[in-house]
Design an enzyme around this catalytic site. Structure first.
Site, mmCIF file in Angstrom:
data_model
loop_
_atom_site.group_PDB
_atom_site.id
_atom_site.type_symbol
_atom_site.label_atom_id
_atom_site.label_comp_id
_atom_site.label_asym_id
_atom_site.label_seq_id
_atom_site.Cartn_x
_atom_site.Cartn_y
_atom_site.Cartn_z
ATOM 1 N N CYS A 64 -71.927 33.565 -18.611
ATOM 2 C CA CYS A 64 -71.736 34.457 -17.465
ATOM 3 C C CYS A 64 -70.376 35.146 -17.565
ATOM 4 O O CYS A 64 -69.352 34.491 -17.721
ATOM 5 C CB CYS A 64 -71.808 33.650 -16.174
ATOM 6 S SG CYS A 64 -71.257 34.571 -14.740
ATOM 7 N N CYS A 88 -67.928 33.843 -14.612
ATOM 8 C CA CYS A 88 -67.475 32.453 -14.464
ATOM 9 C C CYS A 88 -66.025 32.307 -14.968
ATOM 10 O O CYS A 88 -65.587 33.033 -15.861
ATOM 11 C CB CYS A 88 -68.397 31.512 -15.237
ATOM 12 S SG CYS A 88 -69.889 31.054 -14.331
ATOM 13 N N HIS A 113 -70.996 29.325 -10.151
ATOM 14 C CA HIS A 113 -72.023 30.261 -10.581
ATOM 15 C C HIS A 113 -73.289 30.184 -9.724
ATOM 16 O O HIS A 113 -73.993 31.180 -9.553
ATOM 17 C CB HIS A 113 -72.366 29.954 -12.046
ATOM 18 C CG HIS A 113 -73.354 30.892 -12.662
ATOM 19 N ND1 HIS A 113 -72.997 32.163 -13.062
ATOM 20 C CD2 HIS A 113 -74.680 30.769 -12.923
ATOM 21 C CE1 HIS A 113 -74.075 32.768 -13.570
ATOM 22 N NE2 HIS A 113 -75.097 31.944 -13.494
ATOM 23 N N ASN A 132 -74.205 43.976 -3.706
ATOM 24 C CA ASN A 132 -75.612 44.065 -4.106
ATOM 25 C C ASN A 132 -76.045 42.655 -4.409
ATOM 26 O O ASN A 132 -75.420 41.990 -5.224
ATOM 27 C CB ASN A 132 -75.779 44.872 -5.397
ATOM 28 C CG ASN A 132 -75.473 46.331 -5.194
ATOM 29 O OD1 ASN A 132 -75.807 46.908 -4.175
ATOM 30 N ND2 ASN A 132 -74.838 46.923 -6.190
ATOM 31 N N SER A 135 -76.632 42.771 -11.326
ATOM 32 C CA SER A 135 -76.780 42.434 -12.729
ATOM 33 C C SER A 135 -76.557 40.956 -13.019
ATOM 34 O O SER A 135 -76.878 40.493 -14.100
ATOM 35 C CB SER A 135 -75.781 43.265 -13.535
ATOM 36 O OG SER A 135 -74.473 43.093 -13.009
ATOM 37 N N HIS A 150 -74.140 35.322 -10.338
ATOM 38 C CA HIS A 150 -72.855 34.758 -9.898
ATOM 39 C C HIS A 150 -72.417 35.491 -8.623
ATOM 40 O O HIS A 150 -72.414 36.720 -8.596
ATOM 41 C CB HIS A 150 -71.808 34.935 -11.011
ATOM 42 C CG HIS A 150 -70.583 34.126 -10.783
ATOM 43 N ND1 HIS A 150 -70.228 33.063 -11.570
ATOM 44 C CD2 HIS A 150 -69.632 34.212 -9.819
ATOM 45 C CE1 HIS A 150 -69.105 32.538 -11.111
ATOM 46 N NE2 HIS A 150 -68.728 33.219 -10.049
ATOM 47 N N HIS A 199 -70.855 37.667 -6.158
ATOM 48 C CA HIS A 199 -69.799 38.668 -6.268
ATOM 49 C C HIS A 199 -70.137 39.911 -5.458
ATOM 50 O O HIS A 199 -71.292 40.148 -5.112
ATOM 51 C CB HIS A 199 -69.593 39.076 -7.731
ATOM 52 C CG HIS A 199 -70.743 39.843 -8.315
ATOM 53 N ND1 HIS A 199 -71.902 39.236 -8.727
ATOM 54 C CD2 HIS A 199 -70.932 41.165 -8.530
ATOM 55 C CE1 HIS A 199 -72.739 40.156 -9.183
ATOM 56 N NE2 HIS A 199 -72.178 41.343 -9.069
ATOM 57 N N GLN A 243 -68.446 44.198 -4.732
ATOM 58 C CA GLN A 243 -67.674 45.257 -5.372
ATOM 59 C C GLN A 243 -66.836 45.997 -4.342
ATOM 60 O O GLN A 243 -67.126 45.959 -3.139
ATOM 61 C CB GLN A 243 -68.611 46.260 -6.052
ATOM 62 C CG GLN A 243 -69.470 45.672 -7.156
ATOM 63 C CD GLN A 243 -70.108 46.773 -7.991
ATOM 64 O OE1 GLN A 243 -69.454 47.748 -8.361
ATOM 65 N NE2 GLN A 243 -71.388 46.634 -8.277
HETATM 66 P P1 H2U Z 1 -73.490 44.390 -9.580
HETATM 67 O O1 H2U Z 1 -72.813 43.979 -8.307
HETATM 68 O O2 H2U Z 1 -74.354 45.590 -9.386
HETATM 69 O O3 H2U Z 1 -74.191 43.272 -10.226
HETATM 70 O O4 H2U Z 1 -72.343 44.837 -10.594
HETATM 71 C C1 H2U Z 1 -71.441 44.022 -11.246
HETATM 72 C C2 H2U Z 1 -70.375 44.907 -11.836
HETATM 73 O O5 H2U Z 1 -69.662 44.183 -12.833
HETATM 74 C C3 H2U Z 1 -70.903 46.158 -12.513
HETATM 75 O O6 H2U Z 1 -70.402 47.282 -11.822
HETATM 76 C C4 H2U Z 1 -69.227 45.074 -13.813
HETATM 77 C C5 H2U Z 1 -70.342 46.090 -13.935
HETATM 78 O O7 H2U Z 1 -69.829 47.328 -14.339
HETATM 79 N N1 H2U Z 1 -68.939 44.337 -15.026
HETATM 80 C C6 H2U Z 1 -67.633 44.280 -15.495
HETATM 81 O O8 H2U Z 1 -66.739 44.897 -14.916
HETATM 82 N N2 H2U Z 1 -67.333 43.518 -16.597
HETATM 83 C C7 H2U Z 1 -68.270 42.842 -17.329
HETATM 84 O O9 H2U Z 1 -67.928 42.155 -18.250
HETATM 85 C C8 H2U Z 1 -69.710 42.972 -16.974
HETATM 86 C C9 H2U Z 1 -70.021 43.672 -15.690
HETATM 87 ZN ZN ZN Z 2 -71.124 32.637 -13.351
#
Ligand code: H2U
Ligand code: ZN
Length: 354
Positions: free
Chosen positions: A52, A55, A120, A160, A168, A171, A173, A175
């Protein structure tokens, strides 16, 4: 010809925050409630996933390494949609365009990712209140820090949740996107709240909350400082709005007890969402708060919107297609029915029972 009965006849409802209408078709829900709850899916996610990118201690896609964090963790999105150093000088118009139909505005900003927990396999409703409170404090810190930048005029905090919402990674999170201009949705609400405040000297969401607290038809959960309700004009089946009882413009203005209450109501609401169909309920949510440039914005009233796509079960999703795309949004189950289902859902998360 019988009289119009809102619980039976098709009608439109106005969203006073956006000026947009929604078509409500209550006659389509005359049939009994078809809601299904499934057996909870087996939870096989580990507390730490070596693959992940969120993590603690792991490498992210861009190559950076996460620290061994133990609370919340914020980093600049490795694939940010907004960049702080975009040149602001407008590009030359594609042609000498006298119509003004082709408009371009350079935009600058920052995108950050906020991990809610090092664990996670947790989601907000499964986290302990002090840990959710740390998320609330991080939201407030980020709002203040980003909002203080001279190149930031608005800070959008959002989450989201679930693959159907394009999330995606499971875990926990959210934004944060901060940019120079005011995006469409808060811009509509800004205009509506400003007009209402100018006309009445009171906040639109405060007056709306007062009305709903009197009617008690669309309330979901409340505590000392916040109320969650299904707004009269809800578009998504189980859409809700979280409103502060006090007229405050932004999250940083809340006292310690108010921040605890915000953590509490988020836990209560998201637990009820998960208990509706015994699944981790997908949604997009976010806070709407005052712009961070251009003065005090006293007409702004802090609130959050939750937009979950599920309709009747863990697998039946509402699609915004056809009429919704070309005409206007439509719903069958009424806001009042949705509020009732959410109120009736157990308060304690299904994973935390027994
Ligand atoms: P979601 O909340 O839509 O899952 O988005 C997670 C964000 O994490 C996504 O905008 C970022 C993606 O660009 N990301 C990183 O900044 N670093 C990473 O290593 C993978 C994902
Ligand atoms: Zn994780």
């Amino acid at each position: 010809m019988t009289d119009f009965i809102p619980t039976e006849h098709p009608h439109r409802r106005l969203n006073p925050l956006t000026g947009e209408w929604v078509l409500v078709s209550p006659h389509r829900t005359k049939r009994p409630w078809l809601g299904q709850t499934e057996a909870p899916p087996p939870d096989t996610r580990p507390a730490f996933d070596p693959h992940c990118y969120l993590c603690p201690g792991n490498k992210r896609a861009g190559g950076a390494q996460n620290p061994a964090y133990s609370g919340t963790f914020v980093f600049n999105n490795d694939f940010a949609s907004l960049l702080p150093d975009t040149p602001l000088k407008p590009p030359a118009p594609p042609a000498r365009d006298a119509t003004g139909l082709l408009q371009t505005q350079p935009e600058t900003g920052l995108c950050r990712v906020l991990c809610f927990s090092p664990r996670h396999n947790l989601t907000l409703p499964e986290m302990d209140l002090p840990d959710i409170r740390r998320v609330v404090d991080t939201w407030a810190e980020q709002y203040l820090e980003l909002g203080a930048r001279p190149d930031v005029g608005y800070v959008q905090i959002f989450e989201n949740k679930g693959a159907v919402m394009g999330c995606s990674n499971p875990h926990p999170h959210g934004q944060i996107w901060a940019n120079r201009t005011l995006p469409n949705e808060p811009a509509k609400e800004d205009r509506a709240q400003a007009a209402y405040f100018a006309a009445h000297g009171r906040s639109l969401p405060a007056d709306y909350l007062k009305l709903e607290l009197g009617l008690r038809e669309r309330l979901v959960v409340e505590n000392d400082h916040f109320v969650v309700l299904v707004p009269y004009w809800a578009v998504w089946p189980f859409e809700t709005m979280l409103i502060s009882r006090r007229h405050r413009q932004s999250i940083d203005q809340f006292s310690g007890p108010e921040r605890d209450a915000l953590a509490d109501i988020i836990k209560q609401l998201t637990a009820r969402y998960d208990n509706l169909f015994n699944v981790s309920f997908p949604y997009s949510m976010g806070f709407h708060q005052k712009p961070t440039a251009g003065g005090e914005h006293p007409h702004w009233h802090f609130h959050a919107h939750y937009y979950p796509p599920l309709l009747r079960s863990a697998t039946v999703k509402k699609f915004m297609v056809g009429y919704e795309m070309l005409g206007e949004p439509q719903r069958d189950i009424t806001a009042e029915q949705a509020a009732q289902r959410l109120r009736d859902a157990p308060a304690v998360h299904y994973k935390l029972r027994r």
